[in-house]
Design an enzyme around this catalytic site. Structure first.
Site, short mmCIF file in Angstrom:
data_model
loop_
_atom_site.label_atom_id
_atom_site.label_comp_id
_atom_site.label_asym_id
_atom_site.label_seq_id
_atom_site.Cartn_x
_atom_site.Cartn_y
_atom_site.Cartn_z
N LYS A 1 0.85 -1.19 0.00
CA LYS A 1 0.00 0.00 0.00
C LYS A 1 0.88 1.25 0.00
O LYS A 1 1.94 1.26 0.63
CB LYS A 1 -0.90 0.01 1.24
N HIS B 1 -0.54 4.19 0.91
CA HIS B 1 -1.26 5.13 1.75
C HIS B 1 -1.49 4.47 3.12
O HIS B 1 -1.16 3.30 3.31
CB HIS B 1 -2.60 5.53 1.12
#
Length: 222
Positions: free
Chosen positions: A104, A106
């Site tokens: 990821k 974020h």
């Protein structure tokens, strides 16, 4: 009736759950196997609860010392969570973590989710065929500064592994123990499957598969 061991009780549970089936199956190695184990079919809450109990009891009985558990994506994620809950119920509360296949960019980012990887790590998975997934887990754990210490699996097929399409004299579990240096906790083995088939030999419907499974073990077993 003779008492059965916890491992044989797990085999019966797997059969009753449709996870362990008998017939004609082709393995990843291209072998014609008389049985097939698909842990993905432990697919409801009650089955998962029982599965976690079998794992946790086997882990405690093994005496393996560890500081946390790790579940490799994807099947290992659910297993690590469920087993850690059952271990806590037994009085052994430890952190758990797992990885995701895609990083990821974020939120918390990265590929690791859960508790920080540290100390001696117990990897929890269903079965191993070539040790590839275990090596990947070892790399993840080591990169985080923790120690890959042990592996817990549901079933040890106790058969020769394959390398480059050829049989080798050791099993995947033996490779993990001897080459990768991890202790291995097995809920059940092929010998336990045969024990259940033998137990059922006189009157049960499983008796018809005993000779075929025994022949398979004689041909490919370690």
């Amino acid at each position: 009736m003779l008492a059965i061991s916890p491992a044989q009780a797990f085999v019966r549970f797997a059969i009753d759950s449709g996870v362990l089936r008998f017939g004609d199956f082709t393995t990843k190695a291209g072998r014609q196997s008389p049985y097939f184990f698909n842990a993905g079919l432990f697919n409801d809450g009650h089955k998962l609860l029982q599965l976690a109990q079998f794992y946790a009891n086997a882990i405690v009985a093994s005496g393996i010392q560890f500081d946390m558990v790790f579940g490799p994506a994807y099947k290992g994620i659910v297993l690590a969570a469920a087993v850690s809950m059952e271990l806590a119920r037994l009085g052994r509360n430890v952190p758990f973590a797992y990885n995701r296949k895609e990083a990821k960019d974020h939120g918390e980012g990265g590929t690791l989710v859960g508790a920080p990887l540290e100390g001696r790590v117990l990897i929890i998975d269903d079965v191993i065929s070539a040790g590839t997934a275990v090596r990947e887990s070892i790399a993840i754990i080591s990169a985080a500064g923790a120690t890959p210490y042990a592996l817990a699996i549901a079933l040890d097929r106790q058969e020769k592994a394959t390398e480059n399409g050829r049989d080798v004299p050791h099993s995947a579990v033996q490779y993990v123990q001897n080459a990768l240096g991890l202790q291995v906790c097995k809920v059940a083995t092929l010998a336990d499957i045969l024990g259940v088939l033998e137990h059922d030999a006189d009157s049960g419907h499983l008796a018809q598969y005993r000779d075929r499974v025994q022949a398979y073990r004689q041909q490919y077993g370690v």
